[in-house]
Design an enzyme around this catalytic site. Structure first.
Site, mmCIF file in Angstrom:
data_model
loop_
_atom_site.group_PDB
_atom_site.id
_atom_site.type_symbol
_atom_site.label_atom_id
_atom_site.label_comp_id
_atom_site.label_asym_id
_atom_site.label_seq_id
_atom_site.Cartn_x
_atom_site.Cartn_y
_atom_site.Cartn_z
ATOM 1 N N SER A 152 -33.128 24.377 1.288
ATOM 2 C CA SER A 152 -31.874 23.830 1.473
ATOM 3 C C SER A 152 -31.700 23.138 3.009
ATOM 4 O O SER A 152 -32.345 22.540 3.630
ATOM 5 C CB SER A 152 -30.435 24.582 0.249
ATOM 6 O OG SER A 152 -29.310 23.577 0.290
ATOM 7 N N SER A 153 -30.205 24.144 2.856
ATOM 8 C CA SER A 153 -29.394 23.539 4.398
ATOM 9 C C SER A 153 -30.552 24.693 5.635
ATOM 10 O O SER A 153 -30.945 24.143 6.447
ATOM 11 C CB SER A 153 -28.569 24.602 5.175
ATOM 12 O OG SER A 153 -28.265 24.549 6.046
#
EC number: 3.1.1.72
Length: 382
Positions: A152-153
Protein backbone atom coordinates in the site's frame (compact mmCIF):
# COMPACT_ATOMS: atom_id res chain seq x y z
CA UNK A 1 67.71 -0.80 31.81
CA UNK A 2 66.21 -4.30 31.48
CA UNK A 3 63.71 -3.47 34.25
CA UNK A 4 62.77 -0.20 32.55
CA UNK A 5 62.33 -1.90 29.18
CA UNK A 6 60.14 -4.62 30.69
CA UNK A 7 58.00 -2.03 32.49
CA UNK A 8 57.60 -0.05 29.27
CA UNK A 9 56.54 -3.13 27.31
CA UNK A 10 53.98 -4.10 29.96
CA UNK A 11 52.54 -0.58 29.93
CA UNK A 12 52.40 -0.54 26.13
CA UNK A 13 50.69 -3.94 26.06
CA UNK A 14 48.04 -2.84 28.55
CA UNK A 15 47.43 0.40 26.63
CA UNK A 16 46.97 -1.39 23.32
CA UNK A 17 44.72 -4.02 24.91
CA UNK A 18 42.46 -1.42 26.51
CA UNK A 19 42.35 0.67 23.33
CA UNK A 20 41.40 -2.41 21.32
CA UNK A 21 38.69 -3.29 23.83
CA UNK A 22 37.24 0.23 23.68
CA UNK A 23 37.17 0.13 19.86
CA UNK A 24 35.59 -3.32 19.87
CA UNK A 25 33.03 -2.14 22.37
CA UNK A 26 32.03 0.75 20.11
CA UNK A 27 31.60 -1.61 17.15
CA UNK A 28 29.59 -4.09 19.18
CA UNK A 29 27.35 -1.33 20.57
CA UNK A 30 26.39 -0.33 17.03
CA UNK A 31 25.08 -3.81 16.38
CA UNK A 32 21.80 -5.07 17.78
CA UNK A 33 20.58 -8.20 19.52
CA UNK A 34 19.94 -10.94 17.00
CA UNK A 35 16.57 -12.64 16.73
CA UNK A 36 14.31 -9.74 17.75
CA UNK A 37 13.10 -6.42 16.37
CA UNK A 38 15.36 -3.61 17.57
CA UNK A 39 15.30 0.15 17.09
CA UNK A 40 18.40 1.86 15.72
CA UNK A 41 19.21 5.55 16.18
CA UNK A 42 22.05 7.60 14.79
CA UNK A 43 22.04 5.86 11.41
CA UNK A 44 22.78 9.05 9.48
CA UNK A 45 21.00 12.15 8.19
CA UNK A 46 17.31 11.94 9.00
CA UNK A 47 15.65 15.26 8.26
CA UNK A 48 12.14 13.79 8.23
CA UNK A 49 12.50 11.97 11.56
CA UNK A 50 11.78 8.54 10.10
CA UNK A 51 12.32 5.72 12.61
CA UNK A 52 14.56 2.74 11.92
CA UNK A 53 13.96 -0.78 13.18
CA UNK A 54 16.00 -3.79 12.20
CA UNK A 55 15.82 -7.55 12.45
CA UNK A 56 19.13 -9.39 12.44
CA UNK A 57 18.61 -13.16 12.25
CA UNK A 58 20.34 -15.54 14.59
CA UNK A 59 21.34 -17.39 11.44
CA UNK A 60 23.13 -14.37 9.95
CA UNK A 61 24.94 -15.08 6.70
CA UNK A 62 28.47 -13.93 5.98
CA UNK A 63 28.14 -10.76 3.88
CA UNK A 64 24.36 -10.88 4.32
CA UNK A 65 21.75 -9.49 2.00
CA UNK A 66 19.29 -6.81 3.10
CA UNK A 67 15.53 -6.55 2.60
CA UNK A 68 13.87 -3.20 3.33
CA UNK A 69 10.22 -3.91 4.26
CA UNK A 70 8.00 -0.81 4.28
CA UNK A 71 4.65 -0.74 6.10
CA UNK A 72 1.24 0.56 4.99
CA UNK A 73 -0.78 3.56 6.23
CA UNK A 74 -1.74 3.21 9.92
CA UNK A 75 0.97 0.57 10.20
CA UNK A 76 4.19 0.50 12.17
CA UNK A 77 7.50 -1.29 11.96
CA UNK A 78 6.25 -3.68 14.64
CA UNK A 79 3.02 -4.38 12.76
CA UNK A 80 4.85 -5.14 9.52
CA UNK A 81 7.39 -7.24 11.37
CA UNK A 82 4.66 -9.44 12.86
CA UNK A 83 2.32 -9.32 9.86
CA UNK A 84 4.78 -10.12 7.07
CA UNK A 85 6.97 -13.20 6.51
CA UNK A 86 10.32 -11.44 6.14
CA UNK A 87 11.73 -12.08 9.64
CA UNK A 88 10.99 -15.79 9.29
CA UNK A 89 12.54 -15.82 5.85
CA UNK A 90 15.57 -13.95 7.21
CA UNK A 91 16.27 -16.86 9.56
CA UNK A 92 16.08 -19.21 6.62
CA UNK A 93 18.22 -17.24 4.18
CA UNK A 94 20.41 -15.22 6.55
CA UNK A 95 19.57 -11.70 5.35
CA UNK A 96 18.85 -8.62 7.49
CA UNK A 97 15.46 -6.89 7.42
CA UNK A 98 15.12 -3.13 7.83
CA UNK A 99 11.66 -1.96 8.92
CA UNK A 100 11.37 1.83 8.53
CA UNK A 101 8.53 3.58 10.38
CA UNK A 102 6.76 6.67 9.10
CA UNK A 103 7.05 9.78 11.31
CA UNK A 104 3.65 11.17 10.30
CA UNK A 105 0.22 11.05 11.91
CA UNK A 106 -1.59 8.14 10.31
CA UNK A 107 1.84 6.72 9.37
CA UNK A 108 1.45 7.05 5.62
CA UNK A 109 4.69 7.73 3.78
CA UNK A 110 5.75 10.98 2.16
CA UNK A 111 5.61 10.14 -1.53
CA UNK A 112 4.36 13.60 -2.49
CA UNK A 113 6.95 16.26 -1.61
CA UNK A 114 9.82 17.43 -3.77
CA UNK A 115 12.23 16.35 -1.02
CA UNK A 116 10.96 12.78 -0.95
CA UNK A 117 10.86 12.51 -4.75
CA UNK A 118 14.44 13.71 -5.28
CA UNK A 119 17.72 11.85 -4.83
CA UNK A 120 19.39 13.22 -1.69
CA UNK A 121 16.44 15.57 -1.25
CA UNK A 122 16.22 15.04 2.51
CA UNK A 123 12.77 13.43 2.72
CA UNK A 124 11.68 9.98 3.90
CA UNK A 125 13.38 8.36 0.93
CA UNK A 126 16.73 9.82 1.95
CA UNK A 127 16.29 8.62 5.53
CA UNK A 128 15.55 5.08 4.33
CA UNK A 129 18.56 5.18 2.00
CA UNK A 130 20.74 6.14 4.97
CA UNK A 131 19.37 3.17 6.93
CA UNK A 132 20.55 0.94 4.09
CA UNK A 133 24.05 2.40 3.92
CA UNK A 134 24.38 2.22 7.73
CA UNK A 135 23.42 -1.47 7.69
CA UNK A 136 25.81 -2.24 4.85
CA UNK A 137 28.63 -0.63 6.82
CA UNK A 138 27.85 -2.24 10.18
CA UNK A 139 27.28 -5.77 8.91
CA UNK A 140 29.54 -5.90 5.86
CA UNK A 141 26.42 -6.60 3.81
CA UNK A 142 26.51 -7.66 0.18
CA UNK A 143 25.70 -4.54 -1.83
CA UNK A 144 24.56 -6.72 -4.74
CA UNK A 145 21.84 -8.25 -2.54
CA UNK A 146 19.91 -5.25 -1.26
CA UNK A 147 16.16 -5.29 -1.95
CA UNK A 148 13.06 -3.26 -1.13
CA UNK A 149 9.40 -4.17 -0.77
CA UNK A 150 6.22 -2.75 0.73
CA UNK A 151 2.44 -2.82 0.88
CA UNK A 152 0.00 0.00 0.00
CA UNK A 153 1.68 3.26 1.09
CA UNK A 154 4.80 1.16 1.59
CA UNK A 155 4.43 -0.04 -2.00
CA UNK A 156 4.28 3.58 -3.14
CA UNK A 157 7.49 4.23 -1.22
CA UNK A 158 9.03 1.11 -2.76
CA UNK A 159 8.51 2.62 -6.22
CA UNK A 160 9.92 5.93 -4.97
CA UNK A 161 13.01 4.24 -3.49
CA UNK A 162 13.61 2.41 -6.78
CA UNK A 163 13.41 5.73 -8.63
CA UNK A 164 15.35 7.97 -6.22
CA UNK A 165 18.04 5.49 -5.13
CA UNK A 166 18.35 2.95 -7.97
CA UNK A 167 22.03 2.43 -7.17
CA UNK A 168 21.18 0.87 -3.80
CA UNK A 169 18.75 -1.86 -4.85
CA UNK A 170 18.99 -4.98 -6.98
CA UNK A 171 15.24 -5.71 -7.08
CA UNK A 172 11.89 -4.65 -5.64
CA UNK A 173 8.43 -6.09 -5.07
CA UNK A 174 5.46 -3.74 -4.98
CA UNK A 175 2.21 -4.84 -3.30
CA UNK A 176 -0.75 -2.65 -4.32
CA UNK A 177 0.82 0.77 -4.78
CA UNK A 178 0.99 3.56 -7.34
CA UNK A 179 3.73 4.74 -9.67
CA UNK A 180 6.58 6.92 -8.43
CA UNK A 181 5.48 10.55 -8.59
CA UNK A 182 1.77 9.79 -8.97
CA UNK A 183 1.02 11.29 -5.54
CA UNK A 184 3.11 14.42 -6.25
CA UNK A 185 1.85 17.52 -4.42
CA UNK A 186 1.96 20.79 -6.36
CA UNK A 187 1.98 22.59 -3.00
CA UNK A 188 4.98 20.52 -1.92
CA UNK A 189 3.02 19.00 0.95
CA UNK A 190 4.68 16.09 2.71
CA UNK A 191 2.56 13.00 3.24
CA UNK A 192 -0.23 14.36 1.00
CA UNK A 193 -3.17 12.36 -0.34
CA UNK A 194 -3.94 12.54 -4.06
CA UNK A 195 -7.44 11.36 -4.94
CA UNK A 196 -6.87 11.66 -8.68
CA UNK A 197 -4.03 9.19 -8.48
CA UNK A 198 -5.70 6.91 -5.95
CA UNK A 199 -8.78 6.51 -8.14
CA UNK A 200 -6.72 5.69 -11.21
CA UNK A 201 -7.41 8.96 -13.01
CA UNK A 202 -3.76 9.85 -13.60
CA UNK A 203 -3.11 8.11 -16.91
CA UNK A 204 -0.12 8.66 -19.17
CA UNK A 205 2.35 6.95 -21.50
CA UNK A 206 5.34 4.75 -20.67
CA UNK A 207 7.62 7.53 -21.91
CA UNK A 208 6.12 10.10 -19.58
CA UNK A 209 6.00 7.77 -16.59
CA UNK A 210 9.52 6.55 -17.25
CA UNK A 211 10.77 10.11 -17.51
CA UNK A 212 9.19 10.96 -14.17
CA UNK A 213 11.06 8.11 -12.48
CA UNK A 214 14.36 8.90 -14.19
CA UNK A 215 14.21 12.58 -13.32
CA UNK A 216 14.05 11.77 -9.63
CA UNK A 217 17.76 11.04 -9.94
CA UNK A 218 18.69 13.32 -12.80
CA UNK A 219 21.79 12.28 -14.71
CA UNK A 220 21.94 8.76 -13.28
CA UNK A 221 22.93 6.16 -15.88
CA UNK A 222 23.75 3.09 -13.79
CA UNK A 223 21.86 -0.12 -13.13
CA UNK A 224 18.29 -0.11 -11.83
CA UNK A 225 16.39 -2.61 -9.68
CA UNK A 226 14.28 -5.33 -11.28
CA UNK A 227 10.63 -4.57 -10.56
CA UNK A 228 7.81 -6.97 -9.67
CA UNK A 229 4.38 -5.31 -9.45
CA UNK A 230 1.35 -6.87 -7.70
CA UNK A 231 -2.18 -5.43 -7.74
CA UNK A 232 -5.73 -6.66 -7.22
CA UNK A 233 -8.66 -6.15 -9.58
CA UNK A 234 -11.02 -5.47 -6.66
CA UNK A 235 -8.87 -2.75 -5.07
CA UNK A 236 -11.10 0.19 -4.12
CA UNK A 237 -8.40 2.08 -2.19
CA UNK A 238 -5.76 2.39 -4.90
CA UNK A 239 -7.76 1.55 -8.01
CA UNK A 240 -6.59 -1.19 -10.41
CA UNK A 241 -5.65 1.34 -13.12
CA UNK A 242 -2.62 2.10 -10.96
CA UNK A 243 -1.30 -1.38 -11.77
CA UNK A 244 -1.22 -0.55 -15.46
CA UNK A 245 0.29 2.89 -14.90
CA UNK A 246 3.03 1.47 -12.66
CA UNK A 247 3.88 -1.20 -15.21
CA UNK A 248 3.95 1.49 -17.90
CA UNK A 249 6.38 3.48 -15.78
CA UNK A 250 8.93 0.74 -15.42
CA UNK A 251 8.48 -0.41 -19.02
CA UNK A 252 9.40 3.16 -19.96
CA UNK A 253 12.41 3.13 -17.65
CA UNK A 254 13.74 -0.15 -19.04
CA UNK A 255 12.88 0.60 -22.65
CA UNK A 256 10.39 -2.25 -23.02
CA UNK A 257 7.44 -2.12 -25.40
CA UNK A 258 4.57 -1.99 -22.94
CA UNK A 259 2.06 -3.09 -25.58
CA UNK A 260 4.07 -6.20 -26.49
CA UNK A 261 4.98 -8.20 -23.37
CA UNK A 262 7.19 -11.24 -23.83
CA UNK A 263 4.75 -13.59 -22.09
CA UNK A 264 1.47 -13.75 -20.21
CA UNK A 265 0.81 -16.67 -17.87
CA UNK A 266 -2.65 -17.46 -16.52
CA UNK A 267 -3.16 -18.81 -12.99
CA UNK A 268 0.42 -17.91 -12.04
CA UNK A 269 1.56 -17.84 -9.25
CA UNK A 270 -1.93 -18.67 -7.90
CA UNK A 271 -5.38 -19.35 -9.29
CA UNK A 272 -6.87 -16.18 -10.81
CA UNK A 273 -3.48 -14.45 -10.84
CA UNK A 274 -2.02 -13.45 -14.20
CA UNK A 275 1.72 -12.89 -14.57
CA UNK A 276 2.98 -10.68 -17.39
CA UNK A 277 6.67 -10.51 -18.28
CA UNK A 278 7.98 -7.58 -20.30
CA UNK A 279 11.60 -8.60 -19.91
CA UNK A 280 14.06 -9.74 -17.24
CA UNK A 281 13.63 -6.50 -15.29
CA UNK A 282 9.84 -6.16 -15.17
CA UNK A 283 7.08 -8.52 -14.14
CA UNK A 284 3.47 -7.61 -13.39
CA UNK A 285 1.13 -9.85 -11.39
CA UNK A 286 -2.58 -9.01 -11.55
CA UNK A 287 -4.86 -10.74 -9.05
CA UNK A 288 -8.47 -11.07 -10.18
CA UNK A 289 -10.96 -10.71 -7.33
CA UNK A 290 -8.33 -9.59 -4.82
CA UNK A 291 -8.78 -6.30 -2.97
CA UNK A 292 -6.42 -4.04 -1.05
CA UNK A 293 -3.80 -5.27 -0.50
CA UNK A 294 -2.56 -8.32 -2.39
CA UNK A 295 -1.19 -10.82 0.17
CA UNK A 296 2.59 -10.95 0.42
CA UNK A 297 4.01 -13.90 -1.50
CA UNK A 298 7.16 -14.47 0.51
CA UNK A 299 8.41 -17.48 -1.45
CA UNK A 300 7.98 -15.62 -4.74
CA UNK A 301 9.80 -12.64 -3.27
CA UNK A 302 12.73 -14.87 -2.38
CA UNK A 303 12.86 -16.13 -5.96
CA UNK A 304 12.66 -12.62 -7.38
CA UNK A 305 15.41 -11.47 -5.02
CA UNK A 306 17.58 -14.48 -5.86
CA UNK A 307 17.70 -16.01 -2.39
CA UNK A 308 15.97 -19.13 -3.69
CA UNK A 309 15.21 -20.78 -7.03
CA UNK A 310 16.56 -23.63 -9.08
CA UNK A 311 19.32 -25.41 -7.26
CA UNK A 312 18.25 -24.10 -3.86
CA UNK A 313 17.98 -26.77 -1.20
CA UNK A 314 15.94 -24.54 1.07
CA UNK A 315 12.22 -25.01 1.50
CA UNK A 316 9.79 -22.40 2.71
CA UNK A 317 6.80 -23.27 4.86
CA UNK A 318 3.37 -22.15 3.77
CA UNK A 319 3.00 -19.97 6.83
CA UNK A 320 6.02 -17.96 5.78
CA UNK A 321 5.25 -17.57 2.11
CA UNK A 322 1.91 -15.81 1.76
CA UNK A 323 0.83 -13.25 4.32
CA UNK A 324 -2.21 -11.01 4.34
CA UNK A 325 -1.64 -7.54 5.72
CA UNK A 326 -4.44 -5.26 6.83
CA UNK A 327 -3.73 -1.83 5.45
CA UNK A 328 -5.74 1.32 5.80
CA UNK A 329 -5.08 4.34 3.67
CA UNK A 330 -6.10 7.56 5.37
CA UNK A 331 -7.56 10.36 3.26
CA UNK A 332 -5.94 13.77 3.36
CA UNK A 333 -6.09 16.98 1.36
CA UNK A 334 -6.07 16.36 -2.36
CA UNK A 335 -3.24 18.04 -4.22
CA UNK A 336 -3.50 18.95 -7.87
CA UNK A 337 -0.68 19.62 -10.29
CA UNK A 338 -0.06 22.91 -12.05
CA UNK A 339 2.03 23.71 -15.07
CA UNK A 340 5.46 25.31 -15.00
CA UNK A 341 7.26 27.37 -17.62
CA UNK A 342 10.98 27.37 -18.29
CA UNK A 343 13.11 29.00 -20.95
CA UNK A 344 16.02 27.54 -22.85
CA UNK A 345 17.32 27.16 -26.39
CA UNK A 346 16.95 24.30 -28.84
CA UNK A 347 13.97 22.39 -30.15
CA UNK A 348 12.54 19.08 -28.91
CA UNK A 349 11.04 16.58 -31.37
CA UNK A 350 7.54 15.12 -31.19
CA UNK A 351 7.22 12.88 -28.09
CA UNK A 352 10.49 14.29 -26.75
CA UNK A 353 11.00 15.66 -23.25
CA UNK A 354 10.78 19.43 -23.02
CA UNK A 355 10.80 20.17 -19.30
CA UNK A 356 10.93 18.92 -15.74
CA UNK A 357 12.96 19.24 -12.57
CA UNK A 358 16.63 18.89 -13.43
CA UNK A 359 15.96 19.01 -17.18
CA UNK A 360 18.66 20.92 -19.09
CA UNK A 361 17.56 20.12 -22.64
CA UNK A 362 15.32 22.05 -25.04
CA UNK A 363 12.04 23.43 -23.75
CA UNK A 364 10.56 24.44 -27.11
CA UNK A 365 8.86 21.82 -29.31
CA UNK A 366 9.17 21.50 -33.06
CA UNK A 367 6.47 23.16 -35.14
CA UNK A 368 3.01 21.69 -34.65
CA UNK A 369 3.57 20.37 -31.13
CA UNK A 370 3.16 21.82 -27.66
CA UNK A 371 5.26 21.26 -24.56
CA UNK A 372 2.66 19.60 -22.35
CA UNK A 373 3.13 19.51 -18.58
CA UNK A 374 2.77 16.15 -16.86
CA UNK A 375 4.21 16.93 -13.45
CA UNK A 376 7.22 18.64 -11.88
CA UNK A 377 9.59 16.05 -13.34
CA UNK A 378 8.34 15.67 -16.88
CA UNK A 379 6.86 17.66 -19.74
CA UNK A 380 6.55 16.20 -23.24
CA UNK A 381 6.04 17.50 -26.80
CA UNK A 382 2.53 16.39 -27.78
Amino acid sequence: MKSLSFSFLVTLFLYLTLSSARTLGKDVNKRVTAGSLQQVTGFGDNASGTLMYIYVPKNLATNPGIVVAIHYCTGTAQAYYTGSPYAQLAEQYGFIVIYPQSPYSGTCWDVSSQAALTHNGGGDSNSIANMVTWTISQYNANTAKVFVTGSSSGAMMTNVMAATYPELFAAATVYSGVGAGCFYSSSNQADAWNSSCATGSVISTPAVWGGIAKNMYSGYSGSRPRMQIYHGSADTTLYPQNYYETCKQWAGVFGYNYDSPQSTLANTPDANYQTTNWGPNLQGIYATGVGHTVPIHGAKDMEWFGFSGSGSSSTTTASATKTSTTSTTSTKTTSSTSSTTTSSTGVAAHWGQCGGSGWTGPTVCESGYTCTYSNAWYSQCL
